[in-house]
Structures are given as C-alpha cells and as structure tokens.
Scaffold this active site. Structure first.
Site, short mmCIF file in Angstrom:
data_model
loop_
_atom_site.label_atom_id
_atom_site.label_comp_id
_atom_site.label_asym_id
_atom_site.label_seq_id
_atom_site.Cartn_x
_atom_site.Cartn_y
_atom_site.Cartn_z
N HIS A 98 33.62 -10.27 42.89
CA HIS A 98 33.84 -8.81 42.92
C HIS A 98 34.90 -8.35 41.92
O HIS A 98 35.03 -7.14 41.68
CB HIS A 98 34.26 -8.35 44.31
CG HIS A 98 33.18 -8.47 45.34
ND1 HIS A 98 31.92 -7.97 45.14
CD2 HIS A 98 33.17 -9.04 46.58
CE1 HIS A 98 31.19 -8.21 46.22
NE2 HIS A 98 31.92 -8.87 47.09
N ASP A 155 25.30 -14.85 46.85
CA ASP A 155 26.13 -14.22 47.87
C ASP A 155 25.43 -12.94 48.36
O ASP A 155 24.78 -12.24 47.57
CB ASP A 155 27.49 -13.87 47.26
CG ASP A 155 28.52 -13.40 48.27
OD1 ASP A 155 29.43 -14.18 48.58
OD2 ASP A 155 28.41 -12.26 48.74
N HIS A 157 26.61 -10.14 49.09
CA HIS A 157 27.17 -8.95 48.46
C HIS A 157 26.97 -9.03 46.94
O HIS A 157 27.12 -10.09 46.34
CB HIS A 157 28.67 -8.83 48.77
CG HIS A 157 28.99 -8.78 50.23
ND1 HIS A 157 29.31 -9.91 50.96
CD2 HIS A 157 29.01 -7.74 51.10
CE1 HIS A 157 29.53 -9.56 52.21
NE2 HIS A 157 29.35 -8.26 52.33
N ASP A 187 27.21 -15.98 52.93
CA ASP A 187 27.26 -14.89 53.89
C ASP A 187 25.92 -14.18 54.08
O ASP A 187 25.83 -13.21 54.82
CB ASP A 187 28.35 -13.88 53.53
CG ASP A 187 28.44 -13.59 52.05
OD1 ASP A 187 27.58 -14.06 51.29
OD2 ASP A 187 29.39 -12.90 51.64
#
Length: 341
Positions: A129, A166, A168, A253
């Site tokens: 991120h 991931d 996200h 995740d």
C-alpha cells in the site's frame, strides 16, 4: 540446484503499532509453522537492512527521513491505520532489505549454475500500500517495489512480473510502476474494498499503459475465481511478457477465515495458485521471489504460507493445475488481449 532461501530478522517483532491487526504475532505464527515442517528445506538467513540507494529508487528522501525521525522521536500515527514505534525503523529497513536480499540470491550473480530458484522474505511491516510519496495502509516502504527496482538496476533482469494476490489492491505498487513497461503488475483483489483503487480500467499510462493489470473480484470469491485468474489470465500474460523474475506480493487475507475481508480462498487454493506460478516460472526458466504482505487470521496466514512455499519449493517439475475457466477470466482475457499478443 541450491536450496531455496528464506530471509527474516528479529526486528520484525519490534514494530509495535499497538492494538492492531498487523501484529508481531503474524511473524511468530508463520515461523512456528515452518519450523514444525523443518523450514521446508529452506536455507534460513538473516536479512540485511536496505541501503539508502535501494529505498530512494522508489521513495523520495523526504518520506524516508520522515519515517526515521518519527520513529526516533518515540513513534506515532502516520494515518488512522498506520502507526510506528521506536522499533519500526529497523523493522522497515529489514523488510525492504529482505526483499532485496531475495533478489540478490536469485539473480544477483548472472549465469550462476547453483543459484536458488526460489526465495522468500518473511518480514513486517508489509509494503504494497505504500505509494512512492506516501506511507499508508499498515505499510511504510513498498518492499516488493524496492526489490523490483533493485533487480532492474543491479542484475541482467530486464523485466519483472509482480503478482499481487493480497485481498486488498496494491495501490502503492501500482503507483510506483504506473508509467513503466519494465514491470508488469497484476493484482487480484476484492472490489469494493480498501483502499478503493484497482478498478479494471486502471491500466497504467504513457510507456506503462497496459502493464498494470487489475483483476477485481466480488466479495465471496474463492478458489474457483482466484485460481482461474492466476492460471488463465496471469500465466498467459507471463508467457507473453517473458519476465526475467517473478515476484509474488503474498497476502493471505483472501482466506475464508480472515477478519478484514470477504474472500473464500482455502489453504489448498493458495497451493493451487502457487502451482500455476511455479509451472510457468519453470517453463520460462526464471526464479520466483515471495514477499509477505497481509493476512490477519494467524492460523490461516501460517497455513497459507506453508501451502504456498511447499508447492513452490517442491523437488522436480510441478504440473500446471487443470482448472475450469471462470467467466471473470474470460472477461479479463478479452480486456488484456493486446498484451497477450
């Protein structure tokens, strides 16, 4: 062939964001699971800190200095999700340094006949991120981006494929390589979800147009979706792009047990995605590096990492999985037909 390598460092346990999903126990859970399996035959090494030049290939000095100064002053919040402590500076240096050490082990000696074909960096904080000019989303430096830039600058590698599974979106990695064609960034992620980026029509700009490949999936997506997207979209893209190195931003995740999203991927699903990557890497004759990202249920995180590394590190050839083509794969193959050739 040399044993696969794993880099870690005790500083990962000293990054203390307080009550937070991204906790030191994540590293403990992974390492205990791997230790119980005799580290799957990996050569376990201590990571070095990232060099300043490695960080500055991705992040401006102002961001790097700001993180160092905040940690030295006792820590604090960068934003509502991203908190540092005095130990976070060393942890972040080694998280980026471990990713670069994987690159050095895999491609740092051109033509080496005994170089490992697999390396993994097991560190925190995660990185995908972190944008070039902004730390966010639990991430300080963008570890996988630093590693990719290091590979391009310090080895014979001319093109790098980054697969981010991931749950996200890796907005930071996308930001860093938005205008580059020497990195093909492929992200499979839940949509809508934090950080709100990663729509399918976000494809890069300038020389990088077409080299950002976003594959958003709806909440509730599991093995059938994720595994098909890897096998039927990412693998053909890899064959067309012909990278010299494959890096996986390995978040766990999207697992059905994870509390921060709505994925339904199983332990076996991660092994299946890894099999697709291993098979295409073998076909292309290129190594694979794994960089830890998210994953916030400790059991699912540890099992997902073991399932991934067990397949990637297997002796002998690994067959590509035989999977039904999911409708999303058909849709995204059509969208990226130009890059597929």
């Amino acid at each position: 062939m040399a044993a696969p390598v794993l880099f870690h460092h005790p500083s990962s346990l000293e990054h203390d964001p307080g009550p937070h999903p991204e906790q030191p126990a994540r590293i403990v859970a992974i390492e205990r699971a791997l230790e119980a399996r005799e580290w799957l035959g990996f050569d376990v090494r201590s990571s070095p800190p990232a060099a300043r030049a490695q960080l500055e290939a991705v992040h401006p000095a102002r961001l790097i200095n700001g993180i160092q100064e905040l940690c030295a002053s006792g820590g604090g919040a960068i934003d509502g999700d991203t908190v540092v402590s005095p130990g976070s500076w060393e942890a972040a240096l080694h998280a980026a340094g471990g990713a670069c050490a994987v690159v050095d082990a895999l491609v740092g000696m051109p033509g080496a006949v005994d170089a490992p074909r697999l390396g993994v960096s097991v560190h925190r904080p995660p990185g995908h991120h972190a944008e070039a000019r902004r730390s966010m989303g639990f991430c300080l430096f963008n570890n996988v981006a630093v590693a990719a830039r290091h590979a391009l600058a310090s080895s014979d590698v001319k093109r790098v494929l980054i697969l981010d599974w991931d749950v996200h979106h890796g907005n930071g990695t996308q930001d860093v390589f938005w205008q580059d064609d020497d990195v093909l960034f492929c992200s499979i992620h839940q949509w809508p979800l934090y950080p709100g980026t990663g729509a399918a029509d976000e494809v890069g700009a300038g020389a990088g147009r077409g080299y950002t490949v976003n594959l958003p999936v709806p909440p509730g997506s599991g093995d059938a979706v994720f595994c098909s997207l890897v096998e039927h979209v990412v693998v053909p893209l890899a064959r067309s792009y012909d990278p010299g190195l494959i890096l996986i931003s390995a978040g766990f995740d999207a697992h059905r047990d994870d509390p921060l999203a709505d994925g339904e991927v199983s332990d076996a699903g991660y092994g299946t995605m890894a099999a697709s990557v291993r098979a295409v890497a073998d076909a292309l004759g290129v190594p694979v590096g794994v960089v830890l990202e998210g994953g916030y249920d400790l059991g699912a995180l540890a099992r997902g990492m073991v399932a991934t590394l067990e397949v990637l590190a297997a002796d002998g050839p690994v067959a590509a999985p035989l999977l039904d083509v999911h409708p999303l794969s058909e849709k995204y193959r059509a969208r990226h037909a130009a890059l597929l050739g």
